[in-house]
Scaffold this motif. Sequence first.
Motif, PDB file in Angstrom:
ATOM      1  N   ALA A  76       0.931  -1.100   0.104  1.00 29.52           N
ATOM      2  CA  ALA A  76      -0.060  -0.090   0.112  1.00 29.52           C
ATOM      3  C   ALA A  76       0.928   1.258  -0.002  1.00 29.52           C
ATOM      4  CB  ALA A  76      -1.205   0.023   1.057  1.00 29.52           C
ATOM      5  N   GLY A  77       1.075   1.776  -1.159  1.00 28.37           N
ATOM      6  CA  GLY A  77       2.152   2.691  -1.251  1.00 28.37           C
ATOM      7  C   GLY A  77       1.591   4.290  -1.032  1.00 28.37           C
ATOM      8  N   ASP A  78       0.030   4.288  -1.225  1.00 29.93           N
ATOM      9  CA  ASP A  78      -0.797   5.433  -0.984  1.00 29.93           C
ATOM     10  C   ASP A  78      -1.989   4.867  -0.619  1.00 29.93           C
ATOM     11  OD1 ASP A  78      -2.164   4.815  -3.442  1.00 29.93           O
ATOM     12  OD2 ASP A  78      -0.940   6.115  -4.499  1.00 29.93           O
ATOM     13  N   PHE A  79      -3.000   5.890  -0.425  1.00 30.59           N
ATOM     14  CA  PHE A  79      -4.542   5.558  -0.034  1.00 30.59           C
ATOM     15  C   PHE A  79      -5.185   4.907  -1.110  1.00 30.59           C
ATOM     16  CE2 PHE A  79      -6.077   7.016   4.483  1.00 30.59           C
ATOM     17  CZ  PHE A  79      -7.226   6.164   4.403  1.00 30.59           C
ATOM     18  N   GLU A  80      -5.072   5.285  -2.074  1.00 28.11           N
ATOM     19  CA  GLU A  80      -5.729   4.597  -3.320  1.00 28.11           C
ATOM     20  C   GLU A  80      -5.662   3.174  -3.293  1.00 28.11           C
ATOM     21  OE1 GLU A  80      -7.164   5.194  -7.907  1.00 28.11           O
ATOM     22  OE2 GLU A  80      -4.869   5.520  -7.297  1.00 28.11           O
ATOM     23  N   LYS A  81      -3.988   2.803  -3.212  1.00 27.76           N
ATOM     24  CA  LYS A  81      -3.685   1.455  -3.268  1.00 27.76           C
ATOM     25  C   LYS A  81      -3.963   0.641  -2.268  1.00 27.76           C
ATOM     26  CE  LYS A  81       0.218   3.136  -5.946  1.00 27.76           C
ATOM     27  NZ  LYS A  81       1.499   3.332  -5.880  1.00 27.76           N
ATOM     28  N   LEU A  82      -4.150   1.360  -1.096  1.00 29.28           N
ATOM     29  CA  LEU A  82      -4.738   0.604   0.478  1.00 29.28           C
ATOM     30  C   LEU A  82      -6.003   0.489   0.107  1.00 29.28           C
ATOM     31  CD1 LEU A  82      -3.786   1.645   3.839  1.00 29.28           C
ATOM     32  CD2 LEU A  82      -6.323   1.405   3.126  1.00 29.28           C
ATOM     33  N   ARG A  83      -7.009   1.034  -0.476  1.00 26.85           N
ATOM     34  CA  ARG A  83      -8.244   0.811  -0.617  1.00 26.85           C
ATOM     35  C   ARG A  83      -8.524  -0.264  -1.488  1.00 26.85           C
ATOM     36  NH1 ARG A  83      -9.064   6.780  -0.652  1.00 26.85           N
ATOM     37  NH2 ARG A  83      -9.923   7.498   1.330  1.00 26.85           N
ATOM     38  N   ILE A  84      -7.711  -0.136  -2.523  1.00 26.24           N
ATOM     39  CA  ILE A  84      -7.704  -1.413  -3.762  1.00 26.24           C
ATOM     40  C   ILE A  84      -7.222  -2.562  -3.153  1.00 26.24           C
ATOM     41  CG2 ILE A  84      -6.613  -2.115  -5.670  1.00 26.24           C
ATOM     42  CD1 ILE A  84      -8.658  -0.031  -6.679  1.00 26.24           C
ATOM     43  N   ALA A  85      -6.341  -2.393  -2.500  1.00 30.06           N
ATOM     44  CA  ALA A  85      -5.542  -3.782  -2.024  1.00 30.06           C
ATOM     45  C   ALA A  85      -6.917  -4.392  -0.816  1.00 30.06           C
ATOM     46  CB  ALA A  85      -4.411  -3.663  -1.105  1.00 30.06           C
ATOM     47  N   VAL A  86      -7.325  -3.763   0.024  1.00 28.83           N
ATOM     48  CA  VAL A  86      -8.387  -3.957   0.966  1.00 28.83           C
ATOM     49  C   VAL A  86      -9.618  -4.703   0.121  1.00 28.83           C
ATOM     50  CG1 VAL A  86     -10.109  -3.497   2.450  1.00 28.83           C
ATOM     51  CG2 VAL A  86      -7.680  -2.714   2.686  1.00 28.83           C
ATOM     52  N   ALA A  87      -9.980  -4.226  -0.825  1.00 29.61           N
ATOM     53  CA  ALA A  87     -11.175  -4.419  -1.802  1.00 29.61           C
ATOM     54  C   ALA A  87     -10.997  -5.733  -2.384  1.00 29.61           C
ATOM     55  CB  ALA A  87     -11.754  -3.369  -2.789  1.00 29.61           C
ATOM     56  N   TYR A  88      -9.785  -5.910  -2.985  1.00 26.51           N
ATOM     57  CA  TYR A  88      -9.350  -6.939  -3.842  1.00 26.51           C
ATOM     58  C   TYR A  88      -8.662  -8.398  -3.099  1.00 26.51           C
ATOM     59  CZ  TYR A  88     -10.463  -4.284  -7.944  1.00 26.51           C
ATOM     60  OH  TYR A  88     -11.333  -3.717  -8.899  1.00 26.51           O
ATOM     61  N   GLY A  89      -9.000  -8.309  -1.920  1.00 25.36           N
ATOM     62  CA  GLY A  89      -8.956  -9.574  -1.111  1.00 25.36           C
ATOM     63  C   GLY A  89      -7.485  -9.695  -0.397  1.00 25.36           C
ATOM     64  N   ALA A  90      -6.803  -8.667   0.172  1.00 26.83           N
ATOM     65  CA  ALA A  90      -5.723  -8.921   1.088  1.00 26.83           C
ATOM     66  C   ALA A  90      -6.011  -8.975   2.276  1.00 26.83           C
ATOM     67  CB  ALA A  90      -4.809  -7.512   1.004  1.00 26.83           C
ATOM     68  N   ASN A  91      -5.261 -10.045   3.098  1.00 32.30           N
ATOM     69  CA  ASN A  91      -5.397 -10.092   4.547  1.00 32.30           C
ATOM     70  C   ASN A  91      -4.839  -9.073   5.565  1.00 32.30           C
ATOM     71  OD1 ASN A  91      -5.313 -13.446   3.421  1.00 32.30           O
ATOM     72  ND2 ASN A  91      -7.027 -12.717   4.391  1.00 32.30           N
ATOM     73  N   ALA A  92      -3.792  -8.585   4.808  1.00 28.63           N
ATOM     74  CA  ALA A  92      -2.634  -7.811   5.458  1.00 28.63           C
ATOM     75  C   ALA A  92      -2.243  -6.690   4.588  1.00 28.63           C
ATOM     76  CB  ALA A  92      -1.981  -8.344   6.305  1.00 28.63           C
ATOM     77  N   LEU A  93      -1.731  -5.278   5.118  1.00 29.61           N
ATOM     78  CA  LEU A  93      -1.147  -4.609   4.066  1.00 29.61           C
ATOM     79  C   LEU A  93       0.307  -4.248   4.881  1.00 29.61           C
ATOM     80  CD1 LEU A  93      -4.074  -2.055   3.692  1.00 29.61           C
ATOM     81  CD2 LEU A  93      -3.633  -4.017   2.338  1.00 29.61           C
ATOM     82  N   TYR A  94       1.133  -4.017   4.034  1.00 30.12           N
ATOM     83  CA  TYR A  94       2.336  -3.397   4.510  1.00 30.12           C
ATOM     84  C   TYR A  94       2.631  -1.988   3.918  1.00 30.12           C
ATOM     85  CZ  TYR A  94       5.072  -4.809   0.274  1.00 30.12           C
ATOM     86  OH  TYR A  94       5.347  -5.235  -1.038  1.00 30.12           O
ATOM     87  N   LEU A  95       2.860  -0.845   4.723  1.00 22.47           N
ATOM     88  CA  LEU A  95       3.068   0.227   4.285  1.00 22.47           C
ATOM     89  C   LEU A  95       4.024   1.100   5.124  1.00 22.47           C
ATOM     90  CD1 LEU A  95       1.326   1.831   6.719  1.00 22.47           C
ATOM     91  CD2 LEU A  95      -0.666   1.204   5.405  1.00 22.47           C
ATOM     92  N   LEU A 148      -1.740   8.047   8.224  1.00 24.84           N
ATOM     93  CA  LEU A 148      -1.353   6.648   8.581  1.00 24.84           C
ATOM     94  C   LEU A 148      -2.394   6.227   9.528  1.00 24.84           C
ATOM     95  CD1 LEU A 148       0.811   4.594   8.510  1.00 24.84           C
ATOM     96  CD2 LEU A 148       1.965   5.627  10.002  1.00 24.84           C
ATOM     97  N   SER A 149      -2.784   6.991  10.560  1.00 23.79           N
ATOM     98  CA  SER A 149      -3.930   6.723  11.277  1.00 23.79           C
ATOM     99  C   SER A 149      -5.269   6.378  10.682  1.00 23.79           C
ATOM    100  CB  SER A 149      -3.989   7.940  12.385  1.00 23.79           C
ATOM    101  OG  SER A 149      -5.228   7.669  13.347  1.00 23.79           O
ATOM    102  N   GLU A 150      -5.665   7.226   9.737  1.00 25.62           N
ATOM    103  CA  GLU A 150      -6.770   6.733   8.904  1.00 25.62           C
ATOM    104  C   GLU A 150      -6.611   5.582   8.378  1.00 25.62           C
ATOM    105  OE1 GLU A 150      -9.292   9.014   5.509  1.00 25.62           O
ATOM    106  OE2 GLU A 150      -7.765  10.329   6.513  1.00 25.62           O
ATOM    107  N   ALA A 151      -5.365   5.411   7.678  1.00 26.65           N
ATOM    108  CA  ALA A 151      -5.190   4.080   6.929  1.00 26.65           C
ATOM    109  C   ALA A 151      -5.534   2.879   7.695  1.00 26.65           C
ATOM    110  CB  ALA A 151      -3.699   4.299   6.337  1.00 26.65           C
ATOM    111  N   ILE A 152      -4.851   3.125   8.906  1.00 29.84           N
ATOM    112  CA  ILE A 152      -4.835   1.852   9.866  1.00 29.84           C
ATOM    113  C   ILE A 152      -6.272   1.568  10.098  1.00 29.84           C
ATOM    114  CG2 ILE A 152      -4.330   1.029  12.158  1.00 29.84           C
ATOM    115  CD1 ILE A 152      -1.529   2.611  11.809  1.00 29.84           C
ATOM    116  N   ALA A 153      -7.077   2.751  10.603  1.00 35.84           N
ATOM    117  CA  ALA A 153      -8.648   2.500  10.814  1.00 35.84           C
ATOM    118  C   ALA A 153      -9.175   1.909   9.952  1.00 35.84           C
ATOM    119  CB  ALA A 153      -9.145   3.916  11.510  1.00 35.84           C
TER     120      ALA A 153
END
Length: 425
Positions: free
Chosen positions: A12-31, A50-55
């Motif tokens: 998850a290099g930014d918030f868009e990629k984080l949302r995409i990774a969550v939606a597309y099936g990741a169990n965990a993210l690294y950022l 970062l706080s918003e991303a983790i939440a």
Amino acid sequence: MDTKELELLAPAGDFEKLRIAVAYGANALYLSGTSFGLRAKAKNFDSNELSEAIAYAHQYGVKVYVTTNIFAHNEDIEKMTGHFESLASMGADAFIISDPGVLMQARKEVPDVEIHISTQANTTNYASAMFWHEMGASRIILARELSLDEIAEIRAKCPKELKLEAFVHGAMCMSYSGRCLLSRYMSTGDGVRDANLGACTHPCRYSYRLWAEEVSRPGHFMPIEENERGTDIFGAEDLCMVDNIPALVAAGIESFKIEGRMKTAFYVGLTTRTYRQALDSFLNDEDEYNKSIPDYLDKLKMASHRPFSSGFYFGKDSLNNRKFIEASYSRTHDFVGVVKSYDPKTKSALIEQRNVFEVGDILTFIEPSHTIQPDFSQQITKMQDENGINIERAPHAKQKIVIPVDKPVEHMAMICRETEKEVQL
């Protein structure tokens, strides 16, 4: 090992990629935050983000591991005071660390948060794995130079509570587990760019020509060419293990890591969903998984990639035995947009543009919930801008456009268009 515990770990290099990774099936993210991670050129997250991303990730049951994996100098240790307490207060599930001094700082500040030892620490044997475990680590991100046989031995000689993570897809560094000095050596006017402090310029991806000087003929240089395309010394292929998931599981790998915090959202979504499909298929019906491997490989080739390789997993000589082929990036599809919403009454989708497309193009829709309906393609017969004005072409970045779509499509579905031929980048 309980296969129900298998984890798909996405970048998850930014918030868009984080949302995409969550939606597309990741169990965990690294950022990473804006400091102390090894991808300084990625957008990353400031403290509020970062706080918003983790939440956001926790809202969907997805864990977040924060990278703090630089090789720290004295001033870095001083600047790091309070960093781990801050991350813990945000809810970080683990810290990814490569430096023993940084590990000590993390243990001192927040002893209860998990420590994952970065691949940068070059853990290549069970004794090293046990050392890190005794220092408080709960997971080892294994060195990329290990074979499956070596991983299996590490698994057999370490306690079950010490988890093993390994990269299964993405770029491979030409240097030993990423410990490269080339970027620093080649830094020019904009200052020192040290890969080990997060500022890698990826010089191993450049194209090089070598020239030899014969000692009795000073000043007379002769080119060294490997083939008609030039030399191919540093150009590492991309790792791809989607067709070898049973072997990875048998070796004892519990977390399947996708490389790519600096890759596109399309890459993140496509690789995350493809490995999600492959893991689920393997766990539920291995015969179906085997039948689907060609489709998985075709899907992964849609996004920008280098020629695929199994890395060192099947032996230390496996990279030396490969054919020398064109090592430039290629892709079969262009990423053109993301679905923001769908109106079933008008059978139309509001999309946000990512690359130019126009009326007449055949677009493919890739949805997060792949189990609901398969990907489908449709020719675009008309387009309107947000004001309802008919347009023939969408040339503006992040332009909002309404297009007719015959089937309902999910929020965050990715839209792509087949290239005329596989594009070399």
